[in-house]
Scaffold this active site. Sequence first.
Site, short mmCIF file in Angstrom:
data_model
loop_
_atom_site.label_atom_id
_atom_site.label_comp_id
_atom_site.label_asym_id
_atom_site.label_seq_id
_atom_site.Cartn_x
_atom_site.Cartn_y
_atom_site.Cartn_z
N GLU A 189 9.98 5.44 -5.68
CA GLU A 189 10.32 4.50 -4.22
C GLU A 189 11.59 4.99 -3.67
OE1 GLU A 189 9.47 0.35 -4.51
OE2 GLU A 189 7.36 0.80 -5.00
N GLU A 191 1.98 3.38 -9.37
CA GLU A 191 2.45 1.87 -9.60
C GLU A 191 1.33 1.01 -8.70
OE1 GLU A 191 6.34 0.99 -9.32
OE2 GLU A 191 6.07 -0.88 -8.63
#
Length: 797
Positions: free
Chosen positions: A411, A487
């Site tokens: 991220e 994820e």
Amino acid sequence: MKTIRFIFALVLLISTALVSGRTVIELKKWDFRRDNSSWECVTVPHDWAISGDFDKDIDKQVVAIEQNGEKIPTKKTGRTGSLPWIGKGEYRTSFKVPKGTKQAEIMFDGVMSEPEVFINGNRVGEWKCGYNAFYFNITSYLVKGKNEVLVKCNNRPESSRWYPGAGIYRPVKLIFRNAESSIKTWETFAYTKSISERDADIHYQTHIEGNAKTVEVSIDDAEGKQIFADKFTTDEKGRVEAAMHLQNVGLWSPETPYLYNVTTKLLDESGKLLDSESMKMGVRTVSITKENGFQLNGKTRKIKGVCLHHDLGPLGAAVNKAALIRQVKILKDMGCDAIRTAHNMPSTMQMEVYDSLGMMVMAESFDMWKYPKCKNGYAIFFDEWADRDIENLVLNHRNHASNIMWSIGNEIPEQGGKDGTSIAKHLQDLCHSLDPSRMVTSGMDRSTAAIKSGFAGVLDVPGYNYRLNKYDEAHELLPQGFLLGSETASTVSSRGEYKFPVEISSNKLYADLQCSSYDTEYCWWSNLPDDDWYWQDDKDWVIGEFVWTGFDYLGEPTPYDDFWPSRSSYFGICDLAGLPKDRYYLYRSRWNTDEPTIHLLPHWSFGEEQIGKVTPVYCYTSYPTAELFVNGVSQGKKTKSRGYDKYDRYRIRWNDVKYEPGEIKVIVFDKEGNKKGEETVKTAGQPSKIKLTADKDVLAADGTDVAYITVELTDDNGTICPEADNQINVEISGAAKFAAICNGDATSTESFVKPTMKLFNGKLVILIQSQERKRGNATVKVKSDGIAEAVYNIHVK
């Protein structure tokens, strides 16, 4: 006796040096002090913070967590676990140099954080990242007689988004070589180029330092039989590159983790051994393509993975082999076949366990690049250290068969800009230059921006963190033709907690700071497992997933980031003690295709206030059909379907059941209507007995082996009391010692290192550890007021 052991150990070291050309010593016993306090003796791996008290003011951060979509800063008390990991620490130990040593290195597998290393008062070097392995040549710093090592650590506040641990939390070893010429550390590399039928073509390379030119390579199978041997001559740069053909090989996979032993020997002109090293090798191929998806050994399969932080619950960050093995066994029984080391470099011990037990790995590197996610995070070091960290990560872990891909970031805020794209390409190219056998990914959470910037398109494997609504966009626009759920889910639950009414909801909060175990709650940015499985099952171009997370971890107590005393996560499929939540069986019902699953929830021991109220009953099962009975009365037969409610595709639910004490029973049927099994849950009476269950009855007398003993209370009939919260006290005598205790409650502030704790929803786990070279029997006594004590015996050998 101690003198005899010392002489034997010395002879063993000398013999090892004569046979291998090198001596390797692990440095276990150290003196330690924090912030210039008095010295104490500790054993490494060591996490100095895990034995401390929980305190809401430790690393209290006033921040807006951008990854969670927050805009306004709020006070976060438990974000990094609320244990005393911040501050400066020092470790010191001493050693003697074996006779005949020509070269020496000291290798650290991980020190938290910013370690500086001194030998005999001289500064040897430093490493900034607390998660990475590193080593130094210390030959020029050595003296005759005793040599002293000093390691300084510095853990800054606001440098992490979860509990990082503190100190020398991974192993340290010394490597002494007896010759000027040697095999360079981390420079031997062997990987499978191709397989056909039962034959395999292997690429091998190594790098020699010094004038010696003859390299002998042998490969033994798991039974010790030699299947390959040859000699090679180095080129002018001291390198060897060779192609090796192996016949009738055993392939490595999660189902059959077959490993070979590769030995490299360096010889002088007369054939005398100068240096040698051995490593494990698994023969296997990995490919990911638009046409075939993810393939292991030429066979398409979906990745069934979980993300794991590095802490081991009540043991903290201090790495422990027995704890890692327990984790893997629990996950494999669920049907899991892969782990993402989120969001950091794995330990060597981890990777060795994953190799031997059969667990594929996404080896991750960074949680941030230049743009900081927290004030003093890795961003302050990225420009100077990123390339070196990638190099060490890849060189250290590229020989592990379990490792199927690299991740260069999680991220990353730069994913939406041109700078991020150029950094991604640079880091990916660096991985490829060091390891051409693996692909590279990054977990993206701003997918549309990442597509527009080119970031997503440059990756070998586009990794999507959540964002299911963007999957179709990715498939349409990205050139790769596939994507990975890097994820997924982030469903939240507390083991054994059932909230009414049962509602599918996001960011649900309760006064007791728990989450419902009906597996119906998630965060606004995440989803339930069933949502991911629609894409995993119905879209060939989705190659698998890594669920957030396999186990609860210290810190990041979403959705209670702003509430004390929440200090650990709720995301885990298993709780912080490693006890499965109900969600474990939901995943198992879909992932474990070898052993059927039948799991009924909730428990059936609610108080009088619940009588007559709607209490939904769920069955998680591998079978398509089930019939529920409440006190012998059928509540109807139900079949999984792809109908109106998507959650009925993977769960069998009776949503209108009203609670009445007694029992619930489910009978499951296969698709032909044949009865295949049943499960019954009964209402418990008053607690009257202590039940103890251990994961092992024998410990190795190595000072590190650990047994996990689960403590439960039952009534007179042996029915588990699922709401018991009795205080449990532990006494241990004999050849083992108390190591830790944990009940899985994310709000508990009881110490992990004191032998007493309350049960959380009827359970807790005690950790018993062996003592080095102390053999015999250990007796564990477990007590609770008003209940007869229970005793468990463990043999240490």
